[in-house]
Write a protein that holds these residues in place. Structure first.
Motif, PDB file in Angstrom:
ATOM      1  N   PHE A  48      52.163  40.413  27.920  1.00 58.51           N
ATOM      2  CA  PHE A  48      51.822  39.831  29.230  1.00 58.51           C
ATOM      3  C   PHE A  48      52.981  39.961  30.210  1.00 58.51           C
ATOM      4  CE2 PHE A  48      51.956  36.292  32.210  1.00 58.51           C
ATOM      5  CZ  PHE A  48      50.721  36.421  32.836  1.00 58.51           C
ATOM      6  N   SER A  51      53.546  43.543  31.309  1.00 56.28           N
ATOM      7  CA  SER A  51      52.523  44.036  32.229  1.00 56.28           C
ATOM      8  C   SER A  51      52.614  43.351  33.587  1.00 56.28           C
ATOM      9  CB  SER A  51      51.133  43.812  31.613  1.00 56.28           C
ATOM     10  OG  SER A  51      51.021  44.450  30.359  1.00 56.28           O
ATOM     11  N   SER A  85      41.965  49.951  28.107  1.00 56.92           N
ATOM     12  CA  SER A  85      41.849  49.236  26.836  1.00 56.92           C
ATOM     13  C   SER A  85      42.582  49.988  25.732  1.00 56.92           C
ATOM     14  CB  SER A  85      40.373  49.056  26.460  1.00 56.92           C
ATOM     15  OG  SER A  85      39.701  48.293  27.443  1.00 56.92           O
ATOM     16  N   TYR A 197      45.317  49.969  37.062  1.00 54.93           N
ATOM     17  CA  TYR A 197      44.290  49.325  36.244  1.00 54.93           C
ATOM     18  C   TYR A 197      44.732  49.193  34.790  1.00 54.93           C
ATOM     19  CZ  TYR A 197      41.213  49.644  40.257  1.00 54.93           C
ATOM     20  OH  TYR A 197      40.671  49.492  41.501  1.00 54.93           O
ATOM     21  N   LEU A 200      46.905  46.103  34.750  1.00 58.04           N
ATOM     22  CA  LEU A 200      46.081  44.917  34.967  1.00 58.04           C
ATOM     23  C   LEU A 200      45.291  44.556  33.708  1.00 58.04           C
ATOM     24  CD1 LEU A 200      45.217  42.855  37.126  1.00 58.04           C
ATOM     25  CD2 LEU A 200      43.329  44.384  37.703  1.00 58.04           C
ATOM     26  N   VAL A 201      44.658  45.544  33.101  1.00 62.42           N
ATOM     27  CA  VAL A 201      43.865  45.283  31.890  1.00 62.42           C
ATOM     28  C   VAL A 201      44.770  44.849  30.736  1.00 62.42           C
ATOM     29  CG1 VAL A 201      42.423  46.374  30.123  1.00 62.42           C
ATOM     30  CG2 VAL A 201      41.940  46.766  32.544  1.00 62.42           C
ATOM     31  N   MET A 203      47.505  43.174  30.978  1.00 65.24           N
ATOM     32  CA  MET A 203      47.882  41.785  31.245  1.00 65.24           C
ATOM     33  C   MET A 203      46.736  40.837  30.869  1.00 65.24           C
ATOM     34  SD  MET A 203      49.367  40.197  34.801  1.00 65.24           S
ATOM     35  CE  MET A 203      47.843  40.488  35.705  1.00 65.24           C
ATOM     36  N   LEU A 204      45.511  41.213  31.220  1.00 66.29           N
ATOM     37  CA  LEU A 204      44.358  40.375  30.889  1.00 66.29           C
ATOM     38  C   LEU A 204      44.121  40.338  29.382  1.00 66.29           C
ATOM     39  CD1 LEU A 204      41.911  41.458  33.747  1.00 66.29           C
ATOM     40  CD2 LEU A 204      43.290  39.370  33.604  1.00 66.29           C
ATOM     41  N   ALA A 205      44.315  41.483  28.720  1.00 62.84           N
ATOM     42  CA  ALA A 205      44.161  41.513  27.259  1.00 62.84           C
ATOM     43  C   ALA A 205      45.196  40.607  26.593  1.00 62.84           C
ATOM     44  CB  ALA A 205      44.301  42.944  26.753  1.00 62.84           C
ATOM     45  N   LEU A 207      46.429  37.927  27.815  1.00 57.15           N
ATOM     46  CA  LEU A 207      46.031  36.536  28.029  1.00 57.15           C
ATOM     47  C   LEU A 207      45.059  36.050  26.966  1.00 57.15           C
ATOM     48  CD1 LEU A 207      45.585  36.264  31.912  1.00 57.15           C
ATOM     49  CD2 LEU A 207      47.288  35.106  30.501  1.00 57.15           C
ATOM     50  N   LEU A 208      44.303  36.969  26.370  1.00 54.38           N
ATOM     51  CA  LEU A 208      43.346  36.577  25.332  1.00 54.38           C
ATOM     52  C   LEU A 208      44.049  36.037  24.094  1.00 54.38           C
ATOM     53  CD1 LEU A 208      40.791  39.538  25.548  1.00 54.38           C
ATOM     54  CD2 LEU A 208      40.595  37.250  26.553  1.00 54.38           C
TER      55      LEU A 208
END
Length: 297
Positions: A48, A51, A85, A197, A200-201, A203-205, A207-208
Motif C-alpha cells: 500500500f 503504491s 491485477s 491504473y 491505483l489497483v 493500492m486498492l488490492a 487495502l484488502l
C-alpha cells in the motif's frame, strides 16, 4: 565529420543510458526500503505505501506532460484491470521474495520474467517456439536449479529461503503475464494511463489485506515505507523516459547493474555474503533472459 543529426542521436542515447542507470539504482533503493521494513510491517501494508506514494511523482509527471487527467481516459477498463491485477500480484510476490532472500538473489530471480514471457507468448499468444526460445528457457531453468540446489540438497531444508525462491518464480510468472497484457494495451492506451491504473489497483488490492492486521509504523519504519513509494514511482518515470531516448537493445546491458548494487547492499549493509551457487547461476539466468527475449525475431 560528425553531423548534427548524429550528435543529436548520440546525446539522446547518452541521456537514455543515464536514465536507465538511474532507474535501476532507484529500483534497488526501493528494494532496500522494502527489506528494511519486511520484518515489522505486514506485506499488504508495504504494498500500500509503495503504491500510494508512487502516485505522487507519477501524477506530477503526467501533469507536466499534459496527460493528467484527460490522458487517463480509456476505452479498455477491463484490460487495465487485468494488467493491473497481474502487476499487483507480481508486486506482492516480489516483496515476499525480497523479505526472505538476500537482495541480490531476489533481484536475480526477477530476471526470470523475460523467460516466463517467452513461455507464455507460446502458450497464450501462439507465437512460434523456436530454437532460441528453447535455449533461453532451458538456460533460465538450469540457473534456477543451480541457485536452489544447495537448499534442496541440504540435510535440513530452509523453509524461509525456499519460500523466497518460490515467490520469486511466481513474481516472474505474474510479471510476464502482465507484460503480455501491456503489449495488448499499448495499441490503444497511453503508457501513463497503464502506469497510473496499475499503481491505483495495487493500492486498492493492498487495502484488502487490512482485516488481516496492519500495524502503526514507527518513525524508523515510516521513512523507508514512504521512500519505497517515491523511489518506485521515480524509477518507473526514469525507465519510461530512457526508452523514449534510446533503443531497448542499447539499454539492456545497463539493466544488469542492479545486480551489482543489490550485491553491494547485501555485503555492506546487511553483512550477507553471496554464495558460490549465486555466481554459478548468475550467467545462466542472465543468458537465458537475453536469449529468450531475443527469440521473437
Amino acid at each position: 565529420m560528425t553531423t548534427p543529426a548524429v550528435l543529436t542521436q548520440l546525446n539522446q542515447n547518452r541521456r537514455g543510458i543515464q536514465l536507465r542507470i538511474l532507474s535501476g539504482f532507484l529500483f534497488t533503493a526501493m528494494g532496500l526500503c522494502i527489506k528494511l521494513t519486511s520484518d515489522t510491517i505486514p506485506l499488504g501494508q508495504i504494498v500500500f505505501f509503495r503504491s500510494a506514494f508512487a502516485l505522487i511523482p507519477l501524477v506530477i509527471f503526467l501533469f507536466l506532460l499534459g496527460h493528467f487527467p484527460r490522458g487517463l481516459y480509456t476505452k479498455r477498463p477491463l484490460g487495465h484491470l487485468a494488467r493491473s491485477s497481474l502487476g499487483a500480484a507480481a508486486m506482492f510476490a516480489s516483496f515476499a521474495s525480497i523479505a526472505r532472500l538476500p537482495l541480490a538473489e531476489a533481484t536475480l530471480i526477477g530476471y526470470l520474467a523475460p523467460i516466463m514471457m517467452a513461455v507464455l507468448a507460446v502458450l497464450v499468444l501462439k507465437e512460434q517456439l523456436n530454437a532460441r526460445r528453447v535455449i533461453g528457457i532451458g538456460l533460465g531453468m538450469l540457473g534456477v536449479l543451480v541457485l536452489t540446489l544447495p537448499e534442496i540438497s541440504a540435510p535440513e531444508l530452509n523453509a524461509t529461503r525456499l519460500a523466497g525462491y518460490g515467490f520469486g518464480i511466481l513474481m516472474g510468472i505474474f510479471t510476464a503475464a502482465a507484460l503480455i497484457q501491456v503489449r495488448r494495451l499499448t495499441a490503444t492506451e497511453s503508457p501513463g494511463a497503464i502506469a497510473f491504473y496499475f499503481v491505483l489497483v495495487s493500492m486498492l488490492a493492498a487495502l484488502l489485506t487490512l482485516p488481516a492486521g496492519w500495524v502503526t509504523p514507527t518513525p524508523s519504519d515510516l521513512l523507508p515505507l514512504i521512500l519505497a513509494g517515491l523511489f518506485g514511482g521515480c524509477a518507473h518515470i526514469a525507465m519510461t523516459l530512457a526508452f523514449k531516448y534510446a533503443e531497448a537493445s542499447l539499454l539492456a546491458p545497463f539493466e544488469y547493474l542492479t545486480l551489482i548494487w543489490a550485491g553491494m547492499i547485501d555485503v555492506l549493509w546487511f553483512g550477507t555474503g553471496l554464495g558460490l551457487a549465486f555466481f554459478l547461476a548468475l550467467p545462466l539466468v542472465l543468458a537465458g533472459a537475453a536469449v529468450a527475449s531475443s527469440g521473437r525475431r
